[in-house]
Design a protein around this motif. Structure first.
Motif, PDB file in Angstrom:
ATOM      1  N   LYS A  62       3.104  -1.087   6.878  1.00  0.00           N
ATOM      2  CA  LYS A  62       2.806   0.031   5.982  1.00  0.00           C
ATOM      3  C   LYS A  62       1.601   0.799   6.501  1.00  0.00           C
ATOM      4  O   LYS A  62       0.751   0.241   7.180  1.00  0.00           O
ATOM      5  CB  LYS A  62       2.510  -0.518   4.580  1.00  0.00           C
ATOM      6  CG  LYS A  62       2.304   0.548   3.540  1.00  0.00           C
ATOM      7  CD  LYS A  62       2.234   0.002   2.151  1.00  0.00           C
ATOM      8  CE  LYS A  62       2.061   1.184   1.212  1.00  0.00           C
ATOM      9  NZ  LYS A  62       2.265   0.902  -0.138  1.00  0.00           N
ATOM     10  N   PHE A  64      -1.657   2.851   5.095  1.00  0.00           N
ATOM     11  CA  PHE A  64      -2.482   2.986   3.901  1.00  0.00           C
ATOM     12  C   PHE A  64      -3.452   4.150   4.077  1.00  0.00           C
ATOM     13  O   PHE A  64      -4.039   4.320   5.143  1.00  0.00           O
ATOM     14  CB  PHE A  64      -3.310   1.713   3.667  1.00  0.00           C
ATOM     15  CG  PHE A  64      -2.502   0.505   3.336  1.00  0.00           C
ATOM     16  CD1 PHE A  64      -2.225   0.174   2.015  1.00  0.00           C
ATOM     17  CD2 PHE A  64      -2.008  -0.314   4.340  1.00  0.00           C
ATOM     18  CE1 PHE A  64      -1.479  -0.946   1.705  1.00  0.00           C
ATOM     19  CE2 PHE A  64      -1.265  -1.440   4.044  1.00  0.00           C
ATOM     20  CZ  PHE A  64      -1.001  -1.755   2.723  1.00  0.00           C
ATOM     21  N   SER A  65      -3.630   4.930   3.011  1.00  0.00           N
ATOM     22  CA  SER A  65      -4.624   6.002   3.004  1.00  0.00           C
ATOM     23  C   SER A  65      -4.916   6.356   1.549  1.00  0.00           C
ATOM     24  O   SER A  65      -4.248   5.883   0.646  1.00  0.00           O
ATOM     25  CB  SER A  65      -4.112   7.219   3.776  1.00  0.00           C
ATOM     26  OG  SER A  65      -2.964   7.746   3.150  1.00  0.00           O
ATOM     27  N   ILE A 124      -5.441  -3.988   0.234  1.00  0.00           N
ATOM     28  CA  ILE A 124      -4.245  -4.218   1.032  1.00  0.00           C
ATOM     29  C   ILE A 124      -3.509  -5.477   0.568  1.00  0.00           C
ATOM     30  O   ILE A 124      -2.298  -5.451   0.349  1.00  0.00           O
ATOM     31  CB  ILE A 124      -4.599  -4.318   2.533  1.00  0.00           C
ATOM     32  CG1 ILE A 124      -5.008  -2.933   3.058  1.00  0.00           C
ATOM     33  CG2 ILE A 124      -3.427  -4.886   3.338  1.00  0.00           C
ATOM     34  CD1 ILE A 124      -5.561  -2.947   4.467  1.00  0.00           C
ATOM     35  N   GLU A 127      -1.624  -5.218  -2.607  1.00  0.00           N
ATOM     36  CA  GLU A 127      -0.411  -4.418  -2.512  1.00  0.00           C
ATOM     37  C   GLU A 127       0.723  -5.118  -1.760  1.00  0.00           C
ATOM     38  O   GLU A 127       1.888  -4.910  -2.074  1.00  0.00           O
ATOM     39  CB  GLU A 127      -0.714  -3.079  -1.845  1.00  0.00           C
ATOM     40  CG  GLU A 127       0.420  -2.106  -2.000  1.00  0.00           C
ATOM     41  CD  GLU A 127       0.003  -0.680  -1.811  1.00  0.00           C
ATOM     42  OE1 GLU A 127       0.837   0.078  -1.279  1.00  0.00           O
ATOM     43  OE2 GLU A 127      -1.113  -0.301  -2.183  1.00  0.00           O
TER      44      GLU A 127
END
Length: 129
Positions: A62, A64-65, A124, A127
């Motif tokens: 994935k 992430f931002s 992180i 999630e």
């Protein structure tokens, strides 16, 4: 800032975390991209530099931002991270901690995670686990 992180798990599904020397917090291995690198090259370089592990097979999990990836570095620099997270499931025979950026590396079970995780690692792991 662009960076790459690695969710490295062993045969028992334990997660490899590193103890950062700059913040004394546990986090996922990885780091900032150098000019001209791909995200995958960054992840491989960081794993080799920090842990002495040459990685062959990684899978992009994935990207992430967003505002939860705002970070104030120990030196005072303020950054918004864009993190490409890769997964690795390879057997590791030996880990060589660099003792420059990190002081320890250890595999943790999901229910054994240390309390002093970096903010980004908490986001992180919440999630993806």
């Amino acid at each position: 800032m662009n960076s790459a992180g690695v969710l490295f798990t062993d045969q028992n599904s334990k997660i490899l975390l590193i103890l950062r020397m700059d913040s004394n917090n546990w986090g996922l291995p990885g780091g900032f991209m150098e000019p001209g690198e791909s995200f995958e090259e960054t992840a491989k370089r960081e794993i080799l530099e920090e842990l002495g592990i040459k990685v062959n097979n990684m899978t992009l999990l994935k990207v992430f931002s967003g505002p939860q990836f705002y970070y104030v570095c120990p030196n005072g620099d303020k950054v918004f991270n864009v993190i490409s997270l890769f997964t690795i499931k390879e057997k590791v025979n030996q880990i060589f901690v660099d003792n420059n950026e990190i002081s320890h590396a250890k595999f943790f079970g999901i229910h054994e995670l240390p309390f002093n995780l970096t903010k980004v690692t908490k986001v992180i792991l919440n999630e993806v686990l």
